[in-house]
Design a protein around this motif. Sequence first.
Motif, short mmCIF file in Angstrom:
data_model
loop_
_atom_site.label_atom_id
_atom_site.label_comp_id
_atom_site.label_asym_id
_atom_site.label_seq_id
_atom_site.Cartn_x
_atom_site.Cartn_y
_atom_site.Cartn_z
N LEU A 1 0.88 -1.37 -0.06
CA LEU A 1 0.09 0.03 0.19
C LEU A 1 1.03 1.26 -0.04
CD1 LEU A 1 -2.87 -1.18 2.36
CD2 LEU A 1 -2.92 -0.50 -0.10
N PHE A 2 1.93 1.26 0.91
CA PHE A 2 2.60 2.49 0.98
C PHE A 2 3.39 2.60 -0.30
CE2 PHE A 2 2.21 4.05 5.02
CZ PHE A 2 2.43 3.27 5.89
N TYR A 3 4.01 1.53 -1.02
CA TYR A 3 4.51 1.60 -2.36
C TYR A 3 3.77 2.08 -3.27
CZ TYR A 3 6.39 0.16 -6.77
OH TYR A 3 6.99 0.27 -7.92
N LEU A 4 2.27 1.76 -3.55
CA LEU A 4 1.32 2.29 -4.25
C LEU A 4 1.10 3.96 -4.14
CD1 LEU A 4 -1.38 -0.55 -4.30
CD2 LEU A 4 0.36 0.18 -6.06
N ILE A 5 0.97 4.10 -2.72
CA ILE A 5 0.89 5.59 -2.52
C ILE A 5 1.88 6.44 -3.01
CG2 ILE A 5 0.60 7.43 -0.79
CD1 ILE A 5 -0.98 5.24 0.93
N LYS A 6 3.32 5.81 -2.55
CA LYS A 6 4.43 6.48 -3.23
C LYS A 6 4.42 6.75 -4.71
CE LYS A 6 9.18 6.90 -2.42
NZ LYS A 6 9.95 6.90 -3.64
#
Lengths: 142, 368, 258
Positions: free
Chosen positions: C249-254
């Motif tokens: 999820l963090f990767y997608l947001i980033k």
Amino acid sequence: MDASKRKFISICLGGVAALAVAGVAAITYPLFRYYLVPKPAGDSTGKITIPLKDIAAGDATFFEYNGSAAVLVKKQNGGLAALSAVCPHLGCIVQWEKGRQDFLCPCHAGYFTPDGEVISGPPPRALARLPFSVANGIVTIG
Amino acid sequence: MINIFRHIYYWIDVRLGTHEIINEKRTGYLLPRNVNAWYSLGSVLLVIFALQIITGLLLMLYYVPNVDKAFTSVSFIMNEIPLGRLIRLFHAVGSSMMILVLLLHMLSVLFMGSYKSPRELHWLTGFILFLMAMGISLTGYLLPWNQLSFWATTVATDCVSAIPAVGRYLVELLRGGKLVGSHTLGRFYTLHVGLLPATITILIGIHLFLIQRTGVSTPPFGLEDTTNSWKNGKFIYEEHPGGIPFFPNFFLQDMISISLYMACFMALVFFFPNLFIPSTSYMPANPLVTPAHIKPEWYFLANYQTLKLFPSEIIGIIVQVLAMTFLALLPFIDRSPEKHPLKRPLFTFTAITCILLWIGLTGWGFYS
Amino acid sequence: MKWQPVIPVMLVLCIMVLSETYAAGPVIVCIQCHATLTAKLSQPVELWQTSIHAEHGITCNVCHGGDSTDSAQAMSPAKGFRGVPAPTAVPALCGGCHMGVAGHYTNSAHGRALGRGGPTCVTCHGSHDIKSATLDLIGSRNCSKCHTFEKARLIRSAMLKRDTMLMVIEKKIRMLKSQGIETDQMEKRLFALRNRFHAMFHSLDIKLIIMESDHIQAEIEKTNGVGGKDTGPLAGIIAVGWALLLALLFYLIKRNVD
């Protein structure tokens, strides 16, 4: 930044928040149980037995009952009293005075009879009585 | 509902000027455009340290630092208390992870030349932190008072005795007596839960302050000019105009790294706990019987093997002290401005050789 | 290269020997003297050192009397020294510590034959190189010393299955212990069970032994149920999955913020 990207990010953030909350929830209850002192596995009945012959007349023996201090007194006339040894005033543990045949609380000089009734001093009420029975020369408290 | 948060925020800001600081950190704190994931290892270390403190405090609720009761108290935690086993494993595996991630962080700093001027103090504080981390692991190791703890500590404290003249006295000082015993447990416990965590926290604070003060270093990758930009003379904050804002961009990278670390960490804790707690750990310490294959924890194996290699123990110690001193003073020895690892062959060659040597010694120490 | 614990262990040993405050265990004068004597008198020492008695600190004076700390009194009758016990005195001597066995033995054919060529404890268990008793003691080697092995074989096969189960449990407990699981209660229960079972043998009453065997079976089944609290891989999979999902999820947001 266009609207669909913004929406996507919000969804992902929502996912992160949900995971965070789930993580905290999953760990809180077990941590709470960890913190509470586990009950000792041993004697589940919690009863204490004391042989009568172990106490002389006019003497008292202290022991632990239900997690706090308790006392068994053999009065000079042979009668028994099983009491909580926790002073009802502020919680100090009372002492048995063999010479005077009474209980003295060393914190604020509360005096109790061998049956736990208040003689003098600040305690607001008598020492709590504990249920006990005698059979075959053995006293069972609890 | 949101109004109340706005009110509280305003109340604090009017008194402390927090809005100004937050804004500055949000938008004003820029990182170099070519910053990479290695730079997030520092925040991973912070999370590891925080977890160690939390699990350590939880363990302290039930651990008894007394030679007769220590082992049973740990067994109690593992068996009787709900979640106890997991907390103990978190703490034990976490300590190895701390050292591993620390070594990776050190490697990345070495290869990207971030230790060079004006960042000598960053390196020094970091190096002291490294020593403290080894120390806190060593002291923590004794506390379960099992066969492994007892004998590994005996061997570790023995090494000091090779120092001429003061050696024997130093060993007694470390152990609180001639042999490892209740006084050793007492002082190791004090170091482990008191002095070392406090010192580490202060040093981390200093380390972070230094980084904020000088600005983040520029990695040498993807640039034409990879030399150090620092010119001696005046204090200059290393700006990164047109750089990446720390929040939210690199903050997200930090979060990714932390999450990936947690995944690896939990995989180890749940599926391979015995890597870190071998069966000798479950036998109470017996000062009369040394088990057959005692060896220290993996991060000390290289030191251990080095001592075994040199015929004289004092030479073995001196060699290691010299190596560590060289590493500690690296920013003062390596004054070249070049930061890219492929453009400073002498450094890179020496570094890779030393790393391979360390890995080799560690493996040798493990299998011997 | 095997680990040569030369320096540290030598250091520890030196300190052990030199330090007065270190209690290295009381010196046994019997051994000090007998170890230096001729073969016949020094052999018991060598045999004893391999025994389970030696492992548990049961020294010469426990059976032979005398004072093991004082050379002058080591063989003094005043200190209870009784030399080599007479065969008829052996069961009472061993039975002093090994409760339960003596009773069964005395009422058995072996016990009734005591003093008339019958076996004593020493006949099968040895006198100095005593090891922890296993079913192997019931064999043609020991039993055929006096009679045929037939009846003994029946008894042995009646005990074999249960005894093997006890050994399996012992191994299981050792394995659990090496994983940090608290095994004290289980070990004590196993010890009591095994003792009762082995003591029962001495009655030589095959009916009794078979009855006891079945009883042991029930107890073993109870013990088998007690084991490590293994939560299985589910918790681990959830934990690792949770962390990986978070990373994703963090990767997608980033990716979308950059």
